[in-house]
Design an enzyme around this catalytic site. Sequence first.
Site, PDB file in Angstrom:
ATOM      1  N   LYS A  44       0.896  -1.377   0.127  1.00 45.67           N
ATOM      2  CA  LYS A  44       0.412   0.397  -0.121  1.00 45.67           C
ATOM      3  C   LYS A  44       1.241   0.852  -0.131  1.00 45.67           C
ATOM      4  CE  LYS A  44      -3.655  -0.056  -0.050  1.00 45.67           C
ATOM      5  NZ  LYS A  44      -5.146  -0.190  -1.392  1.00 45.67           N
TER       6      LYS A  44
HETATM    7  N1  PMP Z   1      -2.864  -7.181   1.540  1.00 46.66           N
HETATM    8  C1  PMP Z   1      -2.853  -6.453   2.269  1.00 46.66           C
HETATM    9  C2  PMP Z   1      -2.355  -6.804   3.546  1.00 46.66           C
HETATM   10  C3  PMP Z   1      -3.861  -5.345   2.308  1.00 46.66           C
HETATM   11  O1  PMP Z   1      -3.579  -4.529   2.852  1.00 46.66           O
HETATM   12  C4  PMP Z   1      -4.254  -5.145   0.672  1.00 46.66           C
HETATM   13  C5  PMP Z   1      -5.105  -3.976   0.601  1.00 46.66           C
HETATM   14  N2  PMP Z   1      -5.807  -3.332   1.241  1.00 46.66           N
HETATM   15  C6  PMP Z   1      -3.873  -6.154  -0.284  1.00 46.66           C
HETATM   16  C7  PMP Z   1      -3.202  -6.953   0.065  1.00 46.66           C
HETATM   17  C8  PMP Z   1      -4.888  -5.327  -1.840  1.00 46.66           C
HETATM   18  O2  PMP Z   1      -4.210  -4.348  -1.699  1.00 46.66           O
HETATM   19  P1  PMP Z   1      -5.378  -3.697  -3.136  1.00 46.66           P
HETATM   20  O3  PMP Z   1      -5.644  -3.033  -1.834  1.00 46.66           O
HETATM   21  O4  PMP Z   1      -4.950  -2.865  -4.085  1.00 46.66           O
HETATM   22  O5  PMP Z   1      -6.910  -4.594  -3.368  1.00 46.66           O
END
Ligand code: PMP
Length: 330
Positions: A44
């Site tokens: 993130k």
């Molecule tokens: N894994 C973790 C630990 C996250 O914090 C996030 C962010 N929400 C994601 C995966 C997924 O990423 P995205 O928001 O880009 O779909």
Amino acid sequence: MATLPNTLALIGNTPLVFLKGPSDAAGAEIYGKCEFANPGASIKDRAALGIVEDAEARGQIAAGGTFVEGTAGNTGIGLALVANAKGYKTIIVMPETQSREKMDTLRALGAELVLVPAAPYSNPAHFVHTSRRIAEETPNAVWANQFDNIANRKAHITGTAEEIWAQMDGRIDGFTCAAGTGGTIAGVGMGLKAKDETVCIALSDPYGAALYNYYAHGELKAEGSSVAEGIGQGRITANLEGAPIDTQFRISDADGMGWVTRLLAEEGLCLGLSSGINVAGAVLLARHLGPGSRVATILCDTGFRYLSTLYNRGWLEAKGLAVPPWLASA
Ligand code: PMP
């Protein structure tokens, strides 16, 4: 080795590592993008930097301004670090039901925390709506809006996807990951398809999320539940609109935890559960694409963030998940 001009340049350009156990299991080549190597220890940081620089480019924020977001996790951590490096403030709104560690982490980084009672999304008191209102009421503030602000996925089109393409030497058959905001899967999918239309993009969805059914059958419908943090989406966010998803898998927490445990024990990687779910999905995708195929996935965040949950015997037992042998007597 060259030096970097500033600390923000530490975000991105993460290594892509060959994962032996998953590759052997699939009879293929599976690679993990080491997003835990970002300064905030998660994927993130990229979205946080993208959102902040997009607001700057649009002239939405002046020096010393404030970024506001409703998030309990990695986005708040990334935003706090990026804001510090650029002289901005951060206000993070989160439900008071979140873990003590998360509150302590965000406070430690300098974010102002606003705690609200847990409420359904339809309730105006929900933390996401509260964060939008606070942004509207605070002078010189921007609402980061990670779910529907496509500066999020743009960071993955121009960053993550380009890096994976270069690191794989343009020889990549498939990519998979789970979706929280959907920024990663949509952005990497779009970026890789722009290089080679035949790269297969697969969603690896946890139980309790509605996207597997949406891409498989056209209906947003959730089944079961998951303890994975940061993933599991119930709607088509703006970041997910037009995401080039070719196929989809549904991955159980038990299968994801199986890879979390094996990657730590056999390869010395300490990861969170979304990474385990992604690796389980990568094994399925590689088997689907055939022997010798080359598949990339995302190692989203560090396991050090989950010491009281994924790496705690009592918690694992309470959730009905397997306890690794080395924690059995801990
Ligand atoms: N894994 C973790 C630990 C996250 O914090 C996030 C962010 N929400 C994601 C995966 C997924 O990423 P995205 O928001 O880009 O779909």
